[in-house]
Design an enzyme around this catalytic site. Structure first.
Site, PDB file in Angstrom:
ATOM      1  N   GLY A 209       0.620  -1.395   0.112  1.00 39.34           N
ATOM      2  CA  GLY A 209      -0.177   0.031  -0.015  1.00 39.34           C
ATOM      3  C   GLY A 209       0.679   1.221  -0.027  1.00 39.34           C
ATOM      4  O   GLY A 209       2.228   1.176  -0.205  1.00 39.34           O
ATOM      5  N   ASN A 210       0.251   2.468   0.440  1.00 35.79           N
ATOM      6  CA  ASN A 210       0.972   3.496   0.277  1.00 35.79           C
ATOM      7  C   ASN A 210       0.374   4.452   1.400  1.00 35.79           C
ATOM      8  O   ASN A 210      -0.547   4.364   2.041  1.00 35.79           O
ATOM      9  CB  ASN A 210       1.308   4.325  -0.757  1.00 35.79           C
ATOM     10  CG  ASN A 210       0.106   4.590  -1.740  1.00 35.79           C
ATOM     11  OD1 ASN A 210      -0.951   5.493  -1.169  1.00 35.79           O
ATOM     12  ND2 ASN A 210      -0.314   4.026  -2.733  1.00 35.79           N
ATOM     13  N   PHE A 211       1.029   5.792   1.804  1.00 30.17           N
ATOM     14  CA  PHE A 211       0.578   6.626   2.841  1.00 30.17           C
ATOM     15  C   PHE A 211      -0.499   7.591   2.400  1.00 30.17           C
ATOM     16  O   PHE A 211      -0.905   8.248   3.260  1.00 30.17           O
ATOM     17  CB  PHE A 211       1.986   7.371   3.206  1.00 30.17           C
ATOM     18  CG  PHE A 211       2.948   6.493   3.843  1.00 30.17           C
ATOM     19  CD1 PHE A 211       2.759   5.831   5.091  1.00 30.17           C
ATOM     20  CD2 PHE A 211       4.186   6.425   3.361  1.00 30.17           C
ATOM     21  CE1 PHE A 211       3.802   4.956   5.702  1.00 30.17           C
ATOM     22  CE2 PHE A 211       5.255   5.636   3.836  1.00 30.17           C
ATOM     23  CZ  PHE A 211       4.877   5.045   4.823  1.00 30.17           C
TER      24      PHE A 211
END
Ligand code: C5P
Length: 400
Positions: A209-211
Site C-alpha cells: 500500500g502507500n501513505f
C-alpha cells in the site's frame, strides 16, 4: 482569471453608490471577465462614462441611438450576448421599471432581452427601500427568478443610518459572483474523482500500500458537490467519511478494482479528477495461505498495474475534462508536463514531496497547476479544502 471568458453586463443607475461600480468593474476585468457597462441618464450624473469605458476597455452604452448618424444599440443582441447581468447599484426607480416592464431606457430594455441570470443590488435611502412599493417590486423581480443582493445596514449618504446601503465592499460582491459562476458551470454536471491509496494483496493478511490518506480527493469531491455537481467518488481504503447527498461513494481496494469502476463510470461523466495514489505494481501471484516467517529471504515478483488516468485519457471525448496529479521529488515541472501529455490530461496538479506541508497524510498542500496550453499557476501553502477550491475553479474555467 476566475471569470475568464465570462460576458457580464454591468448596469449602473443613479445612486451615490455608483462610484463603487467603478471599483467592482476593475475587479471584474482583473478576473478576465468581458464587461459591457450600460448606464442610465441619472447614473451618468454620478460617475462619468469616460472612467467606466477606460476601466472596461469598451464604450459605455447609455442611449438607444447614436448621435444623429443612423446607428443604434441593439438591446436584443446585448441581452443575448451576456452570461450574467448585474445591476449595481439599482435605484428604486430602475427596480420599479424592471418589475413592471417600463422599457424606456437602454438598461431596462437590455434587462428584458437578457436570457442569463440577473442579479440586482438595491441601493437607496432606508425609507425608500422599506417602502411597500419597493418591497413589492423586489418580490416581483424575485418571482422572475432574479437574485437580489440584499443591501446592508449602515450609514447612508443622506446621513441617516439603516438598511439601504449597497454592498459594503466591491470585493464582497465579486466573491458572490465567483461563487455563482462556479455554481452555474458545475451545476448538474457529473464528475468522477479517485481518492486514497490502493491495497495490492500479497497473501490473506498482507498487502502493498502507500501513505495516501485520501484527504485531497475527498476535499475535491466535497467542493464539487458544494458547487452543485454530482460526484462519483471511487475511493481506496481510507478512514474518511462523507455524507453529502450528491456524492456517491464507490469503495474499492485494489488498482484493478479501481480501474474497472472508473471504466464503467467515466463515459457518463463530464470529467474526472484522478487523485488516487494508485499502486504502480501488484504481485503476480497472490498466495492463498499466509506465508510463514522463516530464515529464507522472500522475493515478490511484481507486475505493473494499469494506468487508469492514461486509459481514461485514451477514452476521453472532446467534451470531457481530465485532471491528474503528479507527486514528484525531482525535476518537478518537466516530469509533470510529461505526465500531462502522456496521459492526455487537460491539466495536472503538481505537488512536490520536497515542499514542507505538501504530500501524504498532512492537512495542507502546496500545488502548481499546469494545463495543456502550458499555463502555470503557482499557489501558496493552503489547507487541502482551500486547494480543492482552486482545483474546482480551474475545472470551472475550462467548462464553457
Ligand atoms: O504516473 P504517476 O503515477 O505519477 O501519475 C499520477 C497520476 O496518475 C495521478 O493522477 C494518479 O491518480 C494517476 N494514476 C492512475 N492509475 C495508475 C497510476 C497513476 O490513475 N495506475
Amino acid at each position: 482569471m476566475r471569470l475568464k471568458s465570462k460576458k457580464i453586463i454591468l448596469g449602473i443607475t443613479g445612486s451615490i453608490a455608483a462610484y463603487k461600480a467603478a471599483m467592482l468593474l476593475r475587479l471584474l476585468v482583473k478576473e478576465s471577465a468581458e464587461v459591457q457597462v450600460v448606464i442610465t441618464q441619472a447614473g451618468k450624473e454620478f460617475i462619468t462614462p469616460v472612467t467606466l469605458s477606460a476601466l472596461s476597455g469598451k464604450p459605455v452604452i447609455s442611449e438607444f441611438f447614436g448621435a444623429n448618424d443612423g446607428t443604434w444599440n441593439s438591446h436584443v443582441d446585448l441581452g443575448l450576448w451576456a452570461d450574467l447581468m448585474l445591476v449595481a447599484p439599482a435605484t428604486a426607480s430602475t427596480i420599479a421599471k424592471m418589475a413592471n416592464g417600463i422599457a424606456d431606457n437602454m438598461l431596462v430594455t437590455t434587462y428584458m432581452s437578457a436570457k442569463c441570470p440577473v442579479f440586482v443590488a438595491p441601493a437607496m435611502d432606508l425609507d425608500m427601500f422599506a417602502h411597500p412599493s419597493t418591497q413589492k417590486n423586489i418580490e416581483i423581480l424575485k418571482s422572475f427568478g432574479n437574485s437580489i443582493i440584499e443591501p446592508s445596514v449602515g450609514e447612508l449618504a443622506s446621513g441617516l443610518t439603516g438598511k439601504g446601503r449597497e454592498w459594503k465592499n466591491p470585493k464582497i460582491l465579486l466573491k458572490l459572483l465567483l461563487n455563482i459562476s462556479i455554481q452555474e458551470s458545475t451545476k448538474r454536471k457529473t464528475f468522477l474523482v479517485t481518492a486514497g491509496p490502493t491495497y495490492e494483496k500479497i497473501d490473506p493478511v498482507r498487502f502493498l500500500g502507500n501513505f495516501s490518506s485520501g484527504k485531497m480527493g475527498y476535499a475535491i469531491s466535497e467542493e464539487l458537490a458544494d458547487s452543485g455537481a454530482n460526484v462519483i467518488l471511487v475511493s481506496g481504503p481510507v478512514s474518511l467519511k462523507t455524507n453529502k447527498k450528491n456524492i456517491q461513494l464507490v469503495k474499492v481496494e485494489s488498482a484493478d478494482e479501481m480501474y474497472v469502476k472508473c471504466l464503467s463510470w467515466f463515459p457518463n461523466c463530464d470529467g474526472a479528477v484522478m487523485c488516487a495514489a494508485v499502486a504502480d505494481f501488484t504481485p503476480v501471484v497472490v498466495e492463498k495461505k499466509k506465508t510463514k516467517r522463516g530464515s529464507e529471504n522472500w522475493s515478490l515478483e511484481l507486475q505493473p498495474t494499469i494506468d487508469i488516468a492514461a486509459k481514461l485519457g485514451e477514452l476521453k471525448s472532446e467534451k470531457q475534462i481530465l485532471a491528474g496529479f503528479a507527486l514528484e521529488t525531482n525535476d518537478e515541472i518537466s516530469n509533470a508536463k510529461k505526465k500531462l501529455e502522456s496521459k492526455n490530461l487537460d491539466f495536472i496538479v503538481l505537488n512536490s514531496l520536497n515542499e514542507e506541508g505538501a504530500g501524504f497524510q498532512v492537512d495542507t498542500n502546496k500545488i502548481t497547476i499546469i494545463d495543456k496550453s502550458n499555463n502555470q499557476q503557482f499557489f501558496e501553502l493552503k489547507s487541502k479544502k482551500e486547494v480543492a477550491v482552486d482545483i474546482v475553479n480551474k475545472i470551472k474555467s475550462i467548462i464553457k
